[in-house]
Scaffold this motif. Sequence first.
Motif, short mmCIF file in Angstrom:
data_model
loop_
_atom_site.label_atom_id
_atom_site.label_comp_id
_atom_site.label_asym_id
_atom_site.label_seq_id
_atom_site.Cartn_x
_atom_site.Cartn_y
_atom_site.Cartn_z
N PHE A 28 5.54 30.05 14.03
CA PHE A 28 6.77 30.66 13.53
C PHE A 28 7.84 30.73 14.61
O PHE A 28 7.55 30.85 15.79
N GLN A 29 9.08 30.58 14.15
CA GLN A 29 10.24 30.62 15.04
C GLN A 29 11.04 31.89 14.74
O GLN A 29 11.39 32.14 13.60
N VAL A 30 11.30 32.66 15.78
CA VAL A 30 12.08 33.88 15.58
C VAL A 30 13.58 33.55 15.66
O VAL A 30 14.01 32.75 16.50
N VAL A 31 14.35 34.14 14.75
CA VAL A 31 15.81 33.98 14.75
C VAL A 31 16.44 35.36 14.78
O VAL A 31 16.14 36.21 13.93
N LEU A 32 17.28 35.62 15.77
CA LEU A 32 18.01 36.89 15.80
C LEU A 32 19.23 36.76 14.90
O LEU A 32 20.02 35.82 15.04
N THR A 33 19.39 37.71 13.96
CA THR A 33 20.50 37.62 13.00
C THR A 33 21.58 38.66 13.32
O THR A 33 21.37 39.57 14.12
N LYS A 34 22.71 38.53 12.67
CA LYS A 34 23.87 39.44 12.78
C LYS A 34 24.34 39.57 14.24
O LYS A 34 24.69 40.66 14.70
N CYS A 35 24.31 38.45 14.97
CA CYS A 35 24.67 38.49 16.39
C CYS A 35 26.13 38.89 16.61
O CYS A 35 26.50 39.33 17.70
N ASP A 36 26.96 38.75 15.57
CA ASP A 36 28.37 39.18 15.71
C ASP A 36 28.50 40.68 15.92
O ASP A 36 29.53 41.18 16.37
N LEU A 37 27.43 41.43 15.61
CA LEU A 37 27.50 42.89 15.73
C LEU A 37 27.01 43.40 17.09
O LEU A 37 26.95 44.60 17.32
N VAL A 38 26.65 42.47 17.96
CA VAL A 38 26.06 42.87 19.25
C VAL A 38 26.86 42.26 20.39
O VAL A 38 27.28 41.10 20.32
N SER A 39 27.06 43.03 21.47
CA SER A 39 27.80 42.49 22.61
C SER A 39 26.91 41.48 23.35
O SER A 39 25.68 41.60 23.30
N PRO A 40 27.51 40.49 24.02
CA PRO A 40 26.70 39.48 24.70
C PRO A 40 25.65 40.06 25.66
O PRO A 40 24.50 39.59 25.63
N PRO A 41 25.96 41.09 26.47
CA PRO A 41 24.91 41.62 27.34
C PRO A 41 23.74 42.23 26.56
O PRO A 41 22.57 42.02 26.90
N ASP A 42 24.06 42.95 25.47
CA ASP A 42 22.99 43.54 24.66
C ASP A 42 22.14 42.45 24.00
O ASP A 42 20.92 42.56 23.89
N LEU A 43 22.82 41.39 23.58
CA LEU A 43 22.12 40.28 22.94
C LEU A 43 21.15 39.64 23.93
O LEU A 43 19.99 39.35 23.61
N ALA A 44 21.63 39.45 25.16
CA ALA A 44 20.79 38.84 26.20
C ALA A 44 19.57 39.71 26.48
O ALA A 44 18.44 39.22 26.61
N ARG A 45 19.79 41.03 26.50
CA ARG A 45 18.69 41.97 26.76
C ARG A 45 17.66 41.90 25.62
O ARG A 45 16.46 41.79 25.86
N THR A 46 18.14 41.95 24.39
CA THR A 46 17.22 41.89 23.23
C THR A 46 16.43 40.58 23.25
O THR A 46 15.23 40.57 22.99
N TYR A 47 17.13 39.50 23.58
CA TYR A 47 16.47 38.18 23.65
C TYR A 47 15.26 38.24 24.58
O TYR A 47 14.16 37.84 24.22
N MET A 48 15.49 38.78 25.80
CA MET A 48 14.43 38.84 26.80
C MET A 48 13.26 39.71 26.33
O MET A 48 12.10 39.33 26.44
N VAL A 49 13.61 40.87 25.77
CA VAL A 49 12.57 41.81 25.33
C VAL A 49 11.73 41.18 24.22
O VAL A 49 10.49 41.19 24.26
N VAL A 50 12.40 40.61 23.24
CA VAL A 50 11.68 40.01 22.10
C VAL A 50 10.80 38.86 22.59
O VAL A 50 9.63 38.73 22.21
N GLN A 51 11.35 38.03 23.47
CA GLN A 51 10.59 36.89 23.98
C GLN A 51 9.31 37.36 24.69
O GLN A 51 8.23 36.82 24.47
N GLU A 52 9.45 38.40 25.51
CA GLU A 52 8.29 38.95 26.22
C GLU A 52 7.24 39.47 25.25
O GLU A 52 6.05 39.20 25.38
N GLU A 53 7.70 40.23 24.25
CA GLU A 53 6.77 40.81 23.27
C GLU A 53 6.04 39.71 22.50
O GLU A 53 4.84 39.82 22.25
N LEU A 54 6.75 38.65 22.17
CA LEU A 54 6.12 37.55 21.42
C LEU A 54 5.07 36.86 22.28
O LEU A 54 3.97 36.57 21.83
#
Length: 235
Positions: A173-199
Motif C-alpha cells: 500500500f501507498q500512503v497519500v497525505l490529503t488536504k495539503c493546502d490546509l497545512v503549512s510547508p514546515p508542518d507538512l514536512a514534519r508530518t511526512y517524516m513522522v508518518v514515514q517513520e511509523e510506517l
Amino acid sequence: AVEIQNLRDRKRAKEHEIKDSTLPEIAIVGRSNVGKSTMLNTLTESPNTARVSSKPGLTRQLNFYRCGDKFAVVDMPGYGFAFAKEEDKVAWKELVCSAFCSSISQFGFWDRVNKKSLLIIIFFAHRLVQIEDYLGTRKSLRRIYVMIDARHGLKVADKEFLTMMGATCSKKFQVVLTKCDLVSPPDLARTYMVVQEELKKSFKNAMTDRILMVSSYTGAGMNTLRKDMLSACKQ
Ligand code: GTP
Ligand code: MG
C-alpha cells in the motif's frame, strides 16, 4: 497524455461488470472524510464522478469506476468513527466490553444492549467485512492507496485498519497525505517524516520510499499520483 485522457474517460461500473472485470484495479481507502471521493473527482478531472460531502460517512459501498480501458479505481467507504457522536463512541466501547463479558457468562447480554449502539456496531462491522473481503480476495487488485489527512497524520483508527490490512492482504500500500493546502510547508514536512517513520517501524507492506502528497483543491501532487497509479497497473 493519452493515459490521462483515459483516466478522464471514466464510468461507474455495473454489478456484473465488476464481478467479471479483469482490468487492473486500484483501491482508495482511508478514514471517513479524509477526501477520497474528492480526490477521485480531481484525479479524473470531472467534479461529479463521485459524491462528496462535508459530513463524514457519505460513501457507503464500494464504488467502481473504470478509467478508459487501462484500469479501474475503487472508491471505498471510510473507516473510523468520525461521524459517530462522542457518546456513541463510548456506548460502542461499553457494548463491546459487555458483549465480551456476557459471551463468557452466557447471559445478561440482551438486557444491557443499547439498541442504537447495536445498530452502529452492525453498520461498521458490515462495512469492515466488505472492505476486508475485497482487499483480501480481489485478484485484479494491484495497489492500495491509503489516504491520510495531512493535518493529523496516522490516527489510532488508521493504525488499527493498517494492522487489519496487514493480516488479511499481502498487497503493497501507498500512503497519500490529503488536504495539503490546509497545512503549512514546515508542518507538512514534519508530518511526512513522522508518518514515514511509523510506517517503516510497524507496517511491512507499506511503500516507504516516498509518501505522496496531494491537494484536491489546488491540484498539487495529482500528476505524480496519476503516474504512480498507471505504473502500479502496468506491473
Ligand atoms: P467518506 O465518503 O465519508 O468516507 O469521505 P471521503 O473520504 O470520500 O471525503 P470527501 O471526498 O467526501 O470529502 C470530505 C470533505 O473534505 C469535503 O467537504 C471536501 O470538500 C473536503 N476536502 C476534500 N479534499 C480536500 C482538499 O484537498 N482540501 C481541502 N481543503 N478540503 C478537501
Ligand atoms: Mg467518499
